[in-house]
Design a protein around this motif. Structure first.
Motif, PDB file in Angstrom:
ATOM      1  N   MET A 200      39.149  50.558  39.027  1.00  0.00           N
ATOM      2  CA  MET A 200      38.342  49.807  39.982  1.00  0.00           C
ATOM      3  C   MET A 200      38.281  48.364  39.540  1.00  0.00           C
ATOM      4  O   MET A 200      38.213  48.076  38.358  1.00  0.00           O
ATOM      5  N   THR A 201      38.330  47.460  40.477  1.00  0.00           N
ATOM      6  CA  THR A 201      38.180  46.056  40.171  1.00  0.00           C
ATOM      7  C   THR A 201      36.758  45.657  40.467  1.00  0.00           C
ATOM      8  O   THR A 201      36.280  45.837  41.578  1.00  0.00           O
ATOM      9  N   LEU A 202      36.091  45.193  39.466  1.00  0.00           N
ATOM     10  CA  LEU A 202      34.715  44.750  39.612  1.00  0.00           C
ATOM     11  C   LEU A 202      34.742  43.253  39.740  1.00  0.00           C
ATOM     12  O   LEU A 202      35.135  42.565  38.828  1.00  0.00           O
ATOM     13  N   THR A 203      34.366  42.760  40.890  1.00  0.00           N
ATOM     14  CA  THR A 203      34.433  41.347  41.155  1.00  0.00           C
ATOM     15  C   THR A 203      33.030  40.799  41.258  1.00  0.00           C
ATOM     16  O   THR A 203      32.231  41.307  42.017  1.00  0.00           O
ATOM     17  N   ALA A 204      32.741  39.814  40.432  1.00  0.00           N
ATOM     18  CA  ALA A 204      31.411  39.240  40.429  1.00  0.00           C
ATOM     19  C   ALA A 204      31.481  37.860  41.019  1.00  0.00           C
ATOM     20  O   ALA A 204      32.250  37.033  40.582  1.00  0.00           O
ATOM     21  N   VAL A 205      30.682  37.622  42.021  1.00  0.00           N
ATOM     22  CA  VAL A 205      30.660  36.353  42.703  1.00  0.00           C
ATOM     23  C   VAL A 205      29.314  35.711  42.485  1.00  0.00           C
ATOM     24  O   VAL A 205      28.297  36.305  42.803  1.00  0.00           O
ATOM     25  N   ALA A 206      29.272  34.521  41.898  1.00  0.00           N
ATOM     26  CA  ALA A 206      28.015  33.841  41.644  1.00  0.00           C
ATOM     27  C   ALA A 206      27.759  32.832  42.735  1.00  0.00           C
ATOM     28  O   ALA A 206      28.634  32.085  43.121  1.00  0.00           O
ATOM     29  N   LEU A 207      26.546  32.833  43.228  1.00  0.00           N
ATOM     30  CA  LEU A 207      26.159  31.891  44.258  1.00  0.00           C
ATOM     31  C   LEU A 207      24.860  31.236  43.843  1.00  0.00           C
ATOM     32  O   LEU A 207      23.961  31.891  43.366  1.00  0.00           O
ATOM     33  N   ALA A 208      24.764  29.928  44.034  1.00  0.00           N
ATOM     34  CA  ALA A 208      23.544  29.220  43.699  1.00  0.00           C
ATOM     35  C   ALA A 208      22.736  29.033  44.965  1.00  0.00           C
ATOM     36  O   ALA A 208      23.261  28.791  46.024  1.00  0.00           O
TER      37      ALA A 208
ATOM     38  N   LYS B 283      36.302  50.290  53.391  1.00  0.00           N
ATOM     39  CA  LYS B 283      37.631  49.673  53.406  1.00  0.00           C
ATOM     40  C   LYS B 283      37.690  48.422  54.282  1.00  0.00           C
ATOM     41  O   LYS B 283      38.778  47.919  54.561  1.00  0.00           O
ATOM     42  N   ASP B 284      36.538  47.903  54.688  1.00  0.00           N
ATOM     43  CA  ASP B 284      36.505  46.828  55.678  1.00  0.00           C
ATOM     44  C   ASP B 284      36.939  45.466  55.163  1.00  0.00           C
ATOM     45  O   ASP B 284      37.309  44.600  55.947  1.00  0.00           O
ATOM     46  N   GLN B 285      36.870  45.231  53.862  1.00  0.00           N
ATOM     47  CA  GLN B 285      37.162  43.900  53.327  1.00  0.00           C
ATOM     48  C   GLN B 285      38.198  43.964  52.202  1.00  0.00           C
ATOM     49  O   GLN B 285      37.897  43.685  51.044  1.00  0.00           O
ATOM     50  N   PRO B 286      39.443  44.305  52.525  1.00  0.00           N
ATOM     51  CA  PRO B 286      40.477  44.352  51.485  1.00  0.00           C
ATOM     52  C   PRO B 286      40.796  42.975  50.940  1.00  0.00           C
ATOM     53  O   PRO B 286      40.710  41.977  51.660  1.00  0.00           O
ATOM     54  N   ILE B 287      41.178  42.917  49.676  1.00  0.00           N
ATOM     55  CA  ILE B 287      41.610  41.659  49.062  1.00  0.00           C
ATOM     56  C   ILE B 287      43.101  41.693  48.736  1.00  0.00           C
ATOM     57  O   ILE B 287      43.637  40.735  48.194  1.00  0.00           O
ATOM     58  N   ALA B 288      43.752  42.824  49.058  1.00  0.00           N
ATOM     59  CA  ALA B 288      45.186  42.967  48.794  1.00  0.00           C
ATOM     60  C   ALA B 288      45.771  43.918  49.833  1.00  0.00           C
ATOM     61  O   ALA B 288      45.052  44.561  50.610  1.00  0.00           O
ATOM     62  N   ASP B 289      47.104  44.025  49.868  1.00  0.00           N
ATOM     63  CA  ASP B 289      47.827  44.864  50.820  1.00  0.00           C
ATOM     64  C   ASP B 289      47.657  46.339  50.480  1.00  0.00           C
ATOM     65  O   ASP B 289      48.014  46.775  49.390  1.00  0.00           O
ATOM     66  N   ASN B 290      47.133  47.111  51.417  1.00  0.00           N
ATOM     67  CA  ASN B 290      46.931  48.533  51.185  1.00  0.00           C
ATOM     68  C   ASN B 290      48.222  49.349  51.270  1.00  0.00           C
ATOM     69  O   ASN B 290      48.200  50.569  51.075  1.00  0.00           O
ATOM     70  N   GLN B 291      49.343  48.710  51.547  1.00  0.00           N
ATOM     71  CA  GLN B 291      50.613  49.424  51.651  1.00  0.00           C
ATOM     72  C   GLN B 291      51.245  49.722  50.288  1.00  0.00           C
ATOM     73  O   GLN B 291      52.205  50.481  50.197  1.00  0.00           O
ATOM     74  N   SER B 292      50.735  49.109  49.230  1.00  0.00           N
ATOM     75  CA  SER B 292      51.283  49.335  47.895  1.00  0.00           C
ATOM     76  C   SER B 292      50.224  49.934  46.981  1.00  0.00           C
ATOM     77  O   SER B 292      49.016  49.757  47.192  1.00  0.00           O
ATOM     78  N   ASP B 293      50.684  50.646  45.941  1.00  0.00           N
ATOM     79  CA  ASP B 293      49.754  51.212  44.965  1.00  0.00           C
ATOM     80  C   ASP B 293      48.948  50.110  44.280  1.00  0.00           C
ATOM     81  O   ASP B 293      47.742  50.248  44.058  1.00  0.00           O
ATOM     82  N   GLU B 294      49.635  49.018  43.954  1.00  0.00           N
ATOM     83  CA  GLU B 294      48.953  47.911  43.278  1.00  0.00           C
ATOM     84  C   GLU B 294      47.876  47.308  44.171  1.00  0.00           C
ATOM     85  O   GLU B 294      46.767  46.996  43.711  1.00  0.00           O
ATOM     86  N   GLY B 295      48.190  47.139  45.455  1.00  0.00           N
ATOM     87  CA  GLY B 295      47.216  46.583  46.381  1.00  0.00           C
ATOM     88  C   GLY B 295      46.018  47.496  46.564  1.00  0.00           C
ATOM     89  O   GLY B 295      44.865  47.040  46.578  1.00  0.00           O
ATOM     90  N   ARG B 296      46.267  48.803  46.714  1.00  0.00           N
ATOM     91  CA  ARG B 296      45.147  49.739  46.868  1.00  0.00           C
ATOM     92  C   ARG B 296      44.274  49.755  45.619  1.00  0.00           C
ATOM     93  O   ARG B 296      43.051  49.882  45.700  1.00  0.00           O
ATOM     94  N   GLN B 297      44.903  49.622  44.455  1.00  0.00           N
ATOM     95  CA  GLN B 297      44.132  49.574  43.209  1.00  0.00           C
ATOM     96  C   GLN B 297      43.186  48.385  43.192  1.00  0.00           C
ATOM     97  O   GLN B 297      42.031  48.504  42.773  1.00  0.00           O
ATOM     98  N   LYS B 298      43.655  47.242  43.654  1.00  0.00           N
ATOM     99  CA  LYS B 298      42.803  46.053  43.694  1.00  0.00           C
ATOM    100  C   LYS B 298      41.659  46.215  44.698  1.00  0.00           C
ATOM    101  O   LYS B 298      40.552  45.715  44.483  1.00  0.00           O
TER     102      LYS B 298
END
Length: 207
Positions: free
Chosen positions: A7-15, A176-191
């Protein structure tokens, strides 16, 4: 033995001024990619500290403050209002058991770094949203349920091990509404199978 999903844990900081919404004064946030290995709490602190953080909030030791009041941000979320990123985005790997919200033992290293970061003097005055995300495999309803359960698992870990007050952590399952990579590849689905931590800004300190 469970199969494990990265799983990719993405942390977004907002002020944000309280109770004003965040504003990005200069430039756009960039993704700080820590997915290739362990991440340190200092790397996360550096990435997630809001650009307009007051000087006293940066790298100075202090007594633990009381939990901030995050009711404003809960109200904003209930109205569908979001805030704009005002710091870099930090992406780290988290491992879950296959098709499950159960955290694997291997997940503890990066989650521990996140827990130390969120309880640091830089980030402890802030409120956060934990967002669960999935890839495109499976139905929309199933993925939304899985994503919110994974977000809850992360929040529970942070609360139980590091004492992060649960009122600081807002939860959201986006499936699955906000992908950050292509779901057609294993690497993309992993991201795309990830949890995002969004720093909503500074909360009001209770007297």
């Amino acid at each position: 033995m469970h199969r494990l999903l990265i799983m990719t844990l993405t942390a977004v900081a907002l002020a944000a001024a309280v109770p004003a919404l965040a504003q990005v004064e200069s430039g756009e946030p960039r993704i700080r990619d820590f997915t290739q290995g362990p991440v340190t709490d200092q790397e996360l602190i550096d990435a997630l500290t809001p650009r307009d953080a007051p000087l006293h909030a940066r790298d100075l030791p202090s007594a633990p403050p009381p939990p901030p009041d995050c009711a404003f941000y809960r109200q904003q979320q209930s109205r569908g209002i979001t805030v704009k990123p005002a710091a870099d985005i930090a992406a780290i790997k988290i491992l879950f058991a296959f098709n499950s919200a159960e955290l694997s033992p291997e997940a503890s290293g990066n989650l521990d770094a996140l827990g130390r970061a969120l309880t640091s003097s830089n980030l402890s005055p802030c409120c956060f949203r934990i967002e669960g995300h999935t890839d495109s495999v499976g139905t929309e309803g199933y993925n939304r349920d899985l994503s919110i359960r994974r977000a809850k698992s992360v929040a529970s870990y942070l609360s139980h091990k590091f004492g992060v007050d649960s009122t600081r952590l807002l939860l959201l399952g986006l499936g699955k509404d906000q992908p950050i990579a292509d779901n057609q590849s294993d690497e993309g689905r992993q991201k795309n199978r990830r949890v995002q931590i969004v720093n909503l800004g500074y909360g009001q300190v209770q007297p």
